[in-house]
Design a protein around this motif. Structure first.
Motif, PDB file in Angstrom:
ATOM      1  N   ASP A  10       0.868  -1.171   0.000  1.00 21.11           N
ATOM      2  CA  ASP A  10       0.000   0.000   0.000  1.00 21.11           C
ATOM      3  C   ASP A  10       0.906   1.222   0.000  1.00 21.11           C
ATOM      4  O   ASP A  10       1.526   1.551   1.011  1.00 21.11           O
ATOM      5  CB  ASP A  10      -0.895  -0.030   1.236  1.00 21.11           C
ATOM      6  CG  ASP A  10      -1.996   1.000   1.185  1.00 21.11           C
ATOM      7  OD1 ASP A  10      -1.949   1.897   0.315  1.00 21.11           O
ATOM      8  OD2 ASP A  10      -2.908   0.910   2.023  1.00 21.11           O
ATOM      9  N   ALA A  11       0.993   1.899  -1.150  1.00 29.51           N
ATOM     10  CA  ALA A  11       1.913   3.023  -1.296  1.00 29.51           C
ATOM     11  C   ALA A  11       1.275   4.361  -0.909  1.00 29.51           C
ATOM     12  O   ALA A  11       1.919   5.391  -1.001  1.00 29.51           O
ATOM     13  CB  ALA A  11       2.433   3.087  -2.728  1.00 29.51           C
ATOM     14  N   GLY A  12       0.027   4.344  -0.532  1.00 32.28           N
ATOM     15  CA  GLY A  12      -0.627   5.592  -0.143  1.00 32.28           C
ATOM     16  C   GLY A  12      -2.036   5.630  -0.677  1.00 32.28           C
ATOM     17  O   GLY A  12      -2.522   4.666  -1.260  1.00 32.28           O
ATOM     18  N   PRO A  13      -2.689   6.758  -0.474  1.00 32.68           N
ATOM     19  CA  PRO A  13      -4.073   6.876  -0.952  1.00 32.68           C
ATOM     20  C   PRO A  13      -4.155   6.631  -2.458  1.00 32.68           C
ATOM     21  O   PRO A  13      -3.370   7.195  -3.228  1.00 32.68           O
ATOM     22  CB  PRO A  13      -4.457   8.309  -0.609  1.00 32.68           C
ATOM     23  CG  PRO A  13      -3.429   8.806   0.338  1.00 32.68           C
ATOM     24  CD  PRO A  13      -2.203   7.979   0.136  1.00 32.68           C
ATOM     25  N   TRP A  19       2.689  -7.682  -6.314  1.00 37.55           N
ATOM     26  CA  TRP A  19       3.694  -8.352  -7.140  1.00 37.55           C
ATOM     27  C   TRP A  19       3.889  -9.786  -6.654  1.00 37.55           C
ATOM     28  O   TRP A  19       3.508 -10.146  -5.559  1.00 37.55           O
ATOM     29  CB  TRP A  19       5.010  -7.569  -7.144  1.00 37.55           C
ATOM     30  CG  TRP A  19       5.601  -7.321  -5.794  1.00 37.55           C
ATOM     31  CD1 TRP A  19       5.267  -6.321  -4.907  1.00 37.55           C
ATOM     32  CD2 TRP A  19       6.627  -8.090  -5.148  1.00 37.55           C
ATOM     33  NE1 TRP A  19       6.012  -6.434  -3.768  1.00 37.55           N
ATOM     34  CE2 TRP A  19       6.856  -7.492  -3.881  1.00 37.55           C
ATOM     35  CE3 TRP A  19       7.352  -9.203  -5.515  1.00 37.55           C
ATOM     36  CZ2 TRP A  19       7.804  -7.987  -2.997  1.00 37.55           C
ATOM     37  CZ3 TRP A  19       8.291  -9.703  -4.625  1.00 37.55           C
ATOM     38  CH2 TRP A  19       8.518  -9.083  -3.393  1.00 37.55           C
ATOM     39  N   PHE A  20       4.455 -10.586  -7.536  1.00 35.64           N
ATOM     40  CA  PHE A  20       4.586 -12.022  -7.309  1.00 35.64           C
ATOM     41  C   PHE A  20       6.061 -12.412  -7.222  1.00 35.64           C
ATOM     42  O   PHE A  20       6.784 -12.305  -8.217  1.00 35.64           O
ATOM     43  CB  PHE A  20       3.943 -12.789  -8.470  1.00 35.64           C
ATOM     44  CG  PHE A  20       2.496 -12.468  -8.678  1.00 35.64           C
ATOM     45  CD1 PHE A  20       1.509 -13.219  -8.053  1.00 35.64           C
ATOM     46  CD2 PHE A  20       2.116 -11.414  -9.492  1.00 35.64           C
ATOM     47  CE1 PHE A  20       0.166 -12.923  -8.250  1.00 35.64           C
ATOM     48  CE2 PHE A  20       0.783 -11.105  -9.686  1.00 35.64           C
ATOM     49  CZ  PHE A  20      -0.193 -11.863  -9.059  1.00 35.64           C
ATOM     50  N   PRO A  21       6.517 -12.887  -6.068  1.00 32.78           N
ATOM     51  CA  PRO A  21       7.919 -13.304  -5.954  1.00 32.78           C
ATOM     52  C   PRO A  21       8.331 -14.362  -6.982  1.00 32.78           C
ATOM     53  O   PRO A  21       9.475 -14.352  -7.451  1.00 32.78           O
ATOM     54  CB  PRO A  21       8.008 -13.867  -4.522  1.00 32.78           C
ATOM     55  CG  PRO A  21       6.919 -13.170  -3.783  1.00 32.78           C
ATOM     56  CD  PRO A  21       5.816 -12.993  -4.787  1.00 32.78           C
ATOM     57  N   ASP A  22       7.430 -15.262  -7.346  1.00 30.83           N
ATOM     58  CA  ASP A  22       7.769 -16.323  -8.292  1.00 30.83           C
ATOM     59  C   ASP A  22       7.664 -15.895  -9.757  1.00 30.83           C
ATOM     60  O   ASP A  22       8.034 -16.665 -10.648  1.00 30.83           O
ATOM     61  CB  ASP A  22       6.868 -17.541  -8.072  1.00 30.83           C
ATOM     62  CG  ASP A  22       7.216 -18.286  -6.799  1.00 30.83           C
ATOM     63  OD1 ASP A  22       8.410 -18.320  -6.429  1.00 30.83           O
ATOM     64  OD2 ASP A  22       6.301 -18.840  -6.172  1.00 30.83           O
ATOM     65  N   ASP A  31      -6.417   1.404  -7.387  1.00 30.02           N
ATOM     66  CA  ASP A  31      -6.673   2.475  -6.436  1.00 30.02           C
ATOM     67  C   ASP A  31      -6.831   1.937  -5.021  1.00 30.02           C
ATOM     68  O   ASP A  31      -6.670   2.669  -4.054  1.00 30.02           O
ATOM     69  CB  ASP A  31      -7.934   3.254  -6.820  1.00 30.02           C
ATOM     70  CG  ASP A  31      -7.758   4.039  -8.109  1.00 30.02           C
ATOM     71  OD1 ASP A  31      -6.605   4.334  -8.478  1.00 30.02           O
ATOM     72  OD2 ASP A  31      -8.782   4.360  -8.740  1.00 30.02           O
ATOM     73  N   ASP A  32      -7.185   0.657  -4.916  1.00 30.23           N
ATOM     74  CA  ASP A  32      -7.335   0.035  -3.603  1.00 30.23           C
ATOM     75  C   ASP A  32      -6.976  -1.447  -3.718  1.00 30.23           C
ATOM     76  O   ASP A  32      -6.719  -1.956  -4.808  1.00 30.23           O
ATOM     77  CB  ASP A  32      -8.747   0.236  -3.044  1.00 30.23           C
ATOM     78  CG  ASP A  32      -9.846  -0.281  -3.957  1.00 30.23           C
ATOM     79  OD1 ASP A  32      -9.635  -1.296  -4.663  1.00 30.23           O
ATOM     80  OD2 ASP A  32     -10.935   0.317  -3.964  1.00 30.23           O
ATOM     81  N   VAL A  33      -6.965  -2.121  -2.580  1.00 34.25           N
ATOM     82  CA  VAL A  33      -6.576  -3.532  -2.545  1.00 34.25           C
ATOM     83  C   VAL A  33      -7.499  -4.381  -3.403  1.00 34.25           C
ATOM     84  O   VAL A  33      -7.040  -5.251  -4.153  1.00 34.25           O
ATOM     85  CB  VAL A  33      -6.536  -4.049  -1.086  1.00 34.25           C
ATOM     86  CG1 VAL A  33      -6.330  -5.551  -1.056  1.00 34.25           C
ATOM     87  CG2 VAL A  33      -5.448  -3.351  -0.300  1.00 34.25           C
ATOM     88  N   ASP A  34      -8.812  -4.135  -3.300  1.00 34.84           N
ATOM     89  CA  ASP A  34      -9.764  -4.927  -4.084  1.00 34.84           C
ATOM     90  C   ASP A  34      -9.483  -4.832  -5.576  1.00 34.84           C
ATOM     91  O   ASP A  34      -9.538  -5.830  -6.293  1.00 34.84           O
ATOM     92  CB  ASP A  34     -11.204  -4.498  -3.797  1.00 34.84           C
ATOM     93  CG  ASP A  34     -11.670  -4.891  -2.401  1.00 34.84           C
ATOM     94  OD1 ASP A  34     -11.104  -5.851  -1.836  1.00 34.84           O
ATOM     95  OD2 ASP A  34     -12.594  -4.240  -1.886  1.00 34.84           O
ATOM     96  N   ALA A  82       0.635 -10.732   2.465  1.00 39.38           N
ATOM     97  CA  ALA A  82       0.787 -11.760   1.433  1.00 39.38           C
ATOM     98  C   ALA A  82      -0.564 -12.434   1.233  1.00 39.38           C
ATOM     99  O   ALA A  82      -1.273 -12.719   2.195  1.00 39.38           O
ATOM    100  CB  ALA A  82       1.835 -12.785   1.839  1.00 39.38           C
ATOM    101  N   VAL A  83      -0.919 -12.644  -0.029  1.00 42.12           N
ATOM    102  CA  VAL A  83      -2.175 -13.315  -0.373  1.00 42.12           C
ATOM    103  C   VAL A  83      -1.890 -14.386  -1.416  1.00 42.12           C
ATOM    104  O   VAL A  83      -0.854 -14.365  -2.075  1.00 42.12           O
ATOM    105  CB  VAL A  83      -3.237 -12.324  -0.918  1.00 42.12           C
ATOM    106  CG1 VAL A  83      -3.639 -11.321   0.149  1.00 42.12           C
ATOM    107  CG2 VAL A  83      -2.747 -11.622  -2.169  1.00 42.12           C
ATOM    108  N   LEU A  84      -2.821 -15.304  -1.565  1.00 43.37           N
ATOM    109  CA  LEU A  84      -2.708 -16.335  -2.591  1.00 43.37           C
ATOM    110  C   LEU A  84      -3.633 -15.981  -3.739  1.00 43.37           C
ATOM    111  O   LEU A  84      -4.801 -15.680  -3.532  1.00 43.37           O
ATOM    112  CB  LEU A  84      -3.081 -17.703  -2.033  1.00 43.37           C
ATOM    113  CG  LEU A  84      -2.187 -18.242  -0.925  1.00 43.37           C
ATOM    114  CD1 LEU A  84      -2.741 -19.550  -0.395  1.00 43.37           C
ATOM    115  CD2 LEU A  84      -0.767 -18.420  -1.421  1.00 43.37           C
ATOM    116  N   ILE A  85      -3.110 -16.048  -4.959  1.00 43.49           N
ATOM    117  CA  ILE A  85      -3.887 -15.775  -6.167  1.00 43.49           C
ATOM    118  C   ILE A  85      -3.962 -17.073  -6.967  1.00 43.49           C
ATOM    119  O   ILE A  85      -2.930 -17.624  -7.368  1.00 43.49           O
ATOM    120  CB  ILE A  85      -3.243 -14.664  -7.028  1.00 43.49           C
ATOM    121  CG1 ILE A  85      -3.034 -13.385  -6.217  1.00 43.49           C
ATOM    122  CG2 ILE A  85      -4.060 -14.430  -8.281  1.00 43.49           C
ATOM    123  CD1 ILE A  85      -4.301 -12.708  -5.750  1.00 43.49           C
TER     124      ILE A  85
END
Length: 95
Positions: A10-13, A19-22, A31-34, A82-85
């Motif tokens: 989250d870089a700000g408003p 991004w994906f490490p793999d 604009d938001d997480v969703d 961290a989330v799973l996609i």
């Protein structure tokens, strides 16, 4: 279905990146997480298409525990969400 670990920053408003490490260079944002999460499977699909055009395949995803053990990503996982996609998304895989 394989799940890729994604790191949310989250870089700000109105500025969230994911991004994906793999998958070096594969990013999603919004604009938001969703919004960043919603576009993440599309980002992976575009990344996979580029790899295929170069004669390569998506690397297999590592587990969250494997990434936590990798010094290159341990701090990012500790300091960010961290989330799973899932890829391909379940709805797409059924078609």
């Amino acid at each position: 279905m394989p799940h890729y670990v994604a790191i949310i920053e989250d870089a700000g408003p109105d500025d969230v990146s994911l991004w994906f490490p793999d998958l070096p260079g594969c990013i999603s944002g919004g604009d938001d997480v969703d919004e960043a999460l919603e576009s993440a499977p599309e980002a992976i699909a575009f990344y996979a298409q580029e790899l295929t055009e170069d004669g390569r395949q998506l690397p297999p995803p590592r587990t969250l525990d494997e990434l936590k053990a990798d010094p290159e990503f341990a701090d990012d996982i500790r300091n960010h969400t961290a989330v799973l996609i899932e890829f391909p998304p379940a709805a797409e895989a059924e078609e």
